[in-house]
Design a protein around this motif. Structure first.
Motif, mmCIF file in Angstrom:
data_model
loop_
_atom_site.group_PDB
_atom_site.id
_atom_site.type_symbol
_atom_site.label_atom_id
_atom_site.label_comp_id
_atom_site.label_asym_id
_atom_site.label_seq_id
_atom_site.Cartn_x
_atom_site.Cartn_y
_atom_site.Cartn_z
ATOM 1 N N LEU A 106 -55.150 -28.808 -17.906
ATOM 2 C CA LEU A 106 -55.042 -29.198 -16.501
ATOM 3 C C LEU A 106 -53.612 -29.539 -16.114
ATOM 4 O O LEU A 106 -53.263 -29.544 -14.937
ATOM 5 C CB LEU A 106 -55.955 -30.389 -16.218
ATOM 6 N N PHE A 107 -52.757 -29.821 -17.108
ATOM 7 C CA PHE A 107 -51.369 -30.115 -16.816
ATOM 8 C C PHE A 107 -50.609 -28.886 -16.295
ATOM 9 O O PHE A 107 -49.482 -29.002 -15.827
ATOM 10 C CB PHE A 107 -50.656 -30.676 -18.045
ATOM 11 N N THR A 108 -51.227 -27.708 -16.363
ATOM 12 C CA THR A 108 -50.607 -26.533 -15.766
ATOM 13 C C THR A 108 -50.728 -26.534 -14.244
ATOM 14 O O THR A 108 -50.109 -25.694 -13.579
ATOM 15 C CB THR A 108 -51.225 -25.238 -16.311
ATOM 16 N N GLU A 109 -51.542 -27.440 -13.705
ATOM 17 C CA GLU A 109 -51.680 -27.624 -12.256
ATOM 18 C C GLU A 109 -51.945 -26.301 -11.535
ATOM 19 O O GLU A 109 -51.139 -25.829 -10.737
ATOM 20 C CB GLU A 109 -50.435 -28.309 -11.680
ATOM 21 N N PRO A 110 -53.105 -25.692 -11.777
ATOM 22 C CA PRO A 110 -53.392 -24.370 -11.204
ATOM 23 C C PRO A 110 -53.440 -24.385 -9.674
ATOM 24 O O PRO A 110 -53.914 -25.344 -9.057
ATOM 25 C CB PRO A 110 -54.756 -24.023 -11.796
ATOM 26 N N ARG A 111 -52.946 -23.314 -9.078
ATOM 27 C CA ARG A 111 -52.955 -23.141 -7.634
ATOM 28 C C ARG A 111 -53.615 -21.819 -7.260
ATOM 29 O O ARG A 111 -53.462 -20.825 -7.976
ATOM 30 C CB ARG A 111 -51.526 -23.139 -7.081
ATOM 31 N N LEU A 112 -54.318 -21.836 -6.158
ATOM 32 C CA LEU A 112 -54.859 -20.613 -5.573
ATOM 33 C C LEU A 112 -54.003 -20.260 -4.366
ATOM 34 O O LEU A 112 -53.811 -21.080 -3.462
ATOM 35 C CB LEU A 112 -56.310 -20.828 -5.142
ATOM 36 N N THR A 113 -53.470 -19.042 -4.345
ATOM 37 C CA THR A 113 -52.599 -18.604 -3.261
ATOM 38 C C THR A 113 -53.192 -17.378 -2.593
ATOM 39 O O THR A 113 -53.576 -16.417 -3.263
ATOM 40 C CB THR A 113 -51.187 -18.287 -3.780
ATOM 41 N N ILE A 114 -53.272 -17.422 -1.262
ATOM 42 C CA ILE A 114 -53.826 -16.333 -0.465
ATOM 43 C C ILE A 114 -52.691 -15.735 0.361
ATOM 44 O O ILE A 114 -52.085 -16.417 1.197
ATOM 45 C CB ILE A 114 -54.959 -16.837 0.435
ATOM 46 N N ILE A 115 -52.383 -14.458 0.118
ATOM 47 C CA ILE A 115 -51.251 -13.793 0.758
ATOM 48 C C ILE A 115 -51.780 -12.628 1.585
ATOM 49 O O ILE A 115 -52.294 -11.653 1.037
ATOM 50 C CB ILE A 115 -50.249 -13.288 -0.295
ATOM 51 N N PRO A 116 -51.695 -12.697 2.918
ATOM 52 C CA PRO A 116 -52.222 -11.618 3.769
ATOM 53 C C PRO A 116 -51.435 -10.327 3.568
ATOM 54 O O PRO A 116 -50.279 -10.339 3.124
ATOM 55 C CB PRO A 116 -52.028 -12.163 5.184
ATOM 56 N N PRO A 117 -52.024 -9.191 3.918
ATOM 57 C CA PRO A 117 -51.299 -7.919 3.830
ATOM 58 C C PRO A 117 -50.130 -7.897 4.803
ATOM 59 O O PRO A 117 -50.157 -8.515 5.870
ATOM 60 C CB PRO A 117 -52.361 -6.878 4.200
ATOM 61 N N SER A 118 -49.084 -7.195 4.422
ATOM 62 C CA SER A 118 -47.890 -7.094 5.255
ATOM 63 C C SER A 118 -47.168 -5.809 4.899
ATOM 64 O O SER A 118 -47.606 -5.041 4.030
ATOM 65 C CB SER A 118 -46.970 -8.297 5.023
ATOM 66 N N ALA A 119 -46.043 -5.588 5.561
ATOM 67 C CA ALA A 119 -45.233 -4.418 5.230
ATOM 68 C C ALA A 119 -44.713 -4.493 3.804
ATOM 69 O O ALA A 119 -44.331 -3.477 3.217
ATOM 70 C CB ALA A 119 -44.065 -4.294 6.219
ATOM 71 N N ASP A 120 -44.698 -5.702 3.244
ATOM 72 C CA ASP A 120 -44.179 -5.905 1.890
ATOM 73 C C ASP A 120 -45.204 -5.593 0.810
ATOM 74 O O ASP A 120 -44.839 -5.378 -0.339
ATOM 75 C CB ASP A 120 -43.703 -7.356 1.755
ATOM 76 N N GLY A 121 -46.502 -5.587 1.155
ATOM 77 C CA GLY A 121 -47.486 -5.326 0.119
ATOM 78 C C GLY A 121 -48.909 -5.596 0.565
ATOM 79 O O GLY A 121 -49.185 -6.034 1.690
ATOM 80 N N TYR A 122 -49.836 -5.336 -0.344
ATOM 81 C CA TYR A 122 -51.256 -5.534 -0.080
ATOM 82 C C TYR A 122 -51.598 -7.019 0.011
ATOM 83 O O TYR A 122 -50.916 -7.875 -0.565
ATOM 84 C CB TYR A 122 -52.089 -4.896 -1.193
ATOM 85 N N GLY A 123 -52.682 -7.308 0.721
ATOM 86 C CA GLY A 123 -53.210 -8.662 0.712
ATOM 87 C C GLY A 123 -53.784 -8.976 -0.654
ATOM 88 O O GLY A 123 -54.347 -8.106 -1.328
ATOM 89 N N ARG A 124 -53.636 -10.233 -1.080
ATOM 90 C CA ARG A 124 -54.078 -10.576 -2.426
ATOM 91 C C ARG A 124 -54.439 -12.052 -2.536
ATOM 92 O O ARG A 124 -53.905 -12.891 -1.810
ATOM 93 C CB ARG A 124 -53.008 -10.218 -3.467
ATOM 94 N N VAL A 125 -55.343 -12.325 -3.462
ATOM 95 C CA VAL A 125 -55.735 -13.686 -3.840
ATOM 96 C C VAL A 125 -55.336 -13.845 -5.291
ATOM 97 O O VAL A 125 -55.868 -13.159 -6.174
ATOM 98 C CB VAL A 125 -57.247 -13.915 -3.658
ATOM 99 N N VAL A 126 -54.371 -14.731 -5.557
ATOM 100 C CA VAL A 126 -53.813 -14.828 -6.907
ATOM 101 C C VAL A 126 -53.744 -16.280 -7.358
ATOM 102 O O VAL A 126 -53.734 -17.209 -6.546
ATOM 103 C CB VAL A 126 -52.405 -14.185 -6.974
#
Length: 407
Positions: A44-64
């Motif tokens: 748990l000390f790695t402090e996990p995060r969920l990041t949601i990045i919408p699609p854009s000209a830079d790349g696909y939308g992703r949940v990472v």
């Protein structure tokens, strides 16, 4: 129902720099549907995060997912660990024994995060393989990647070796399939997953959840931290859905649907906070601190306290030493278990120490009542040499003098 064919499963157990971490991922393709499951076994000390990045000209939308890395996670940097994009591509990365990576074709070196690049720009396994064939990636000498697309293709990339699915399923833990003699083989999770997949009678996300449960870690003590399955998720890559679980609790699920999740824009969450419910309680105020209330500077003292949680969640402790320093979060402990910490003061003075707790979901308690501490004497204060010799020879001749100088 007879055993489903066209199954590819990957189990991953990592061992890095003397601290074990592990991931378990698996996929199956059947009748036009691709399902994936994954455990992330870390601290748990790695402090996990969920990041949601919408699609854009830079790349696909992703949940990472991002976690602090490398161990012991004191650099404050986050590294991508896995996830999926809106094209139905899934990936995860796994550590391996060290192995030699060569560049016989003199390809350009890729020094950035190639996994983050692939999940941002690739839609299929073939596109991922093309990226890896284009570059020399020197840091692949201790990791391998697992990629799955919604068409049911999957591949394990070990560095110089690219291993495609053969037969009904494919299983890999943190040993290298091309060089198992390098270590971390055999593996009980490899055997467990293989057995469950060979005898699978139900192609469903529920069954994939059962596999995650069967190979999860729970409070495995290591040299510096506990190893647990800190999050798990199953995915339907065909329909763009993810089902997320936290801390090997497979009864509480959070559903994420792509592309609907992107409607709210860029989002980032501390993963544990997503699983706080209306019935969750913050930990109780810790009991009073016990330990020496006075002493010498530059000498370490021991202090203990007990925290409790009405939900019986595991707890971390944080001590404020009153001198501008703190213990940081330490743990974890079971509710009602005594936590002990150590500290020394470098300057004479009066201090008030206090402690608080937080549960695995990040909910913090109130501070404990403070314990006043006085540090009036220095163990390093010089005394005249003749007086020192006299006291060493006759330590009980002048008890009042001994008390006054705290000898």
């Amino acid at each position: 129902m007879k055993k489903i064919s066209c199954i590819c499963v990957v189990l991953l157990l990592l061992s890095v720099s003397g601290s074990a971490v592990a991931c378990t991922g698996f996929m199956s393709y059947h009748n036009g549907t691709t399902l994936v499951g994954n455990n992330e076994d870390l601290s748990l000390f790695t402090e996990p995060r969920l990041t949601i990045i919408p699609p854009s000209a830079d790349g696909y939308g992703r949940v990472v997912f991002y976690c602090k890395w490398p161990f012991p996670f004191d650099t404050g940097s986050y590294t991508i660990f896995g996830g999926m994009n809106d094209q139905g591509l899934f990936f995860d990365i796994y550590s391996t024994p060290h192995h030699t990576i060569t560049n016989p074709s003199n390809k350009p070196t890729y020094t950035q995060d190639i996994f983050a690049y692939c999940i941002r720009t690739c839609a299929t396994v073939d596109e991922v393989v093309a990226v890896f064939n284009r570059y020399y990636v020197p840091y692949m000498d201790e990791i391998q990647g697992f990629f799955v697309d919604k068409a049911g293709h999957s591949v394990i990339i070990e560095g110089n070796e690219i291993i495609y699915k053969q037969g009904d399923f494919q299983v890999v833990t943190n040993f290298l399939q091309s060089q198992p003699e390098l270590g971390e083989y055999p593996c009980w999770r490899y055997e467990t997953a293989t057995d469950m997949l060979e005898h699978m009678t139900e192609f469903s996300l529920d069954y994939f959840k059962e596999i995650c449960d069967a190979v999860h870690f729970e409070e495995v003590p290591l040299s510096t931290f506990m190893l647990d399955t800190i999050y798990s998720y199953t995915c339907d890559l065909t329909n763009g859905s993810m089902y997320l679980y936290f801390f090997h609790n497979y009864t509480h699920v959070m559903e994420i649907k792509l592309p609907e999740i992107f409607d709210s824009g860029y989002q980032q969450y501390e993963l544990p906070s997503l699983f706080i419910t209306n019935t969750s309680h913050m930990p109780n105020k810790p009991e009073g601190i016990t330990g020496q209330a006075s002493g010498r500077i530059n000498q370490e003292y021991e202090y203990s306290t007990i925290g409790t949680d009405d939900d019986n969640d595991l707890l971390f402790y944080y001590s404020d030493w009153g001198d501008g320093t703190n213990s940081g979060w330490i743990g974890y402990y079971h509710s009602g278990e005594t936590c002990t910490a150590f500290h020394e003061w470098s300057e004479q003075g009066t201090y008030k120490i206090k402690v608080k707790t937080k549960d695995i979901y990040g909910q913090e308690s109130n501070w404990s009542d403070p314990l006043p501490i006085t540090m009036p004497y220095s163990s390093n204060r010089p005394l005249p040499q003749l007086l020192m010799l006299f006291l060493e020879r006759f330590p009980y001749a002048f008890p009042l003098l001994l008390q006054l100088i705290d000898y």
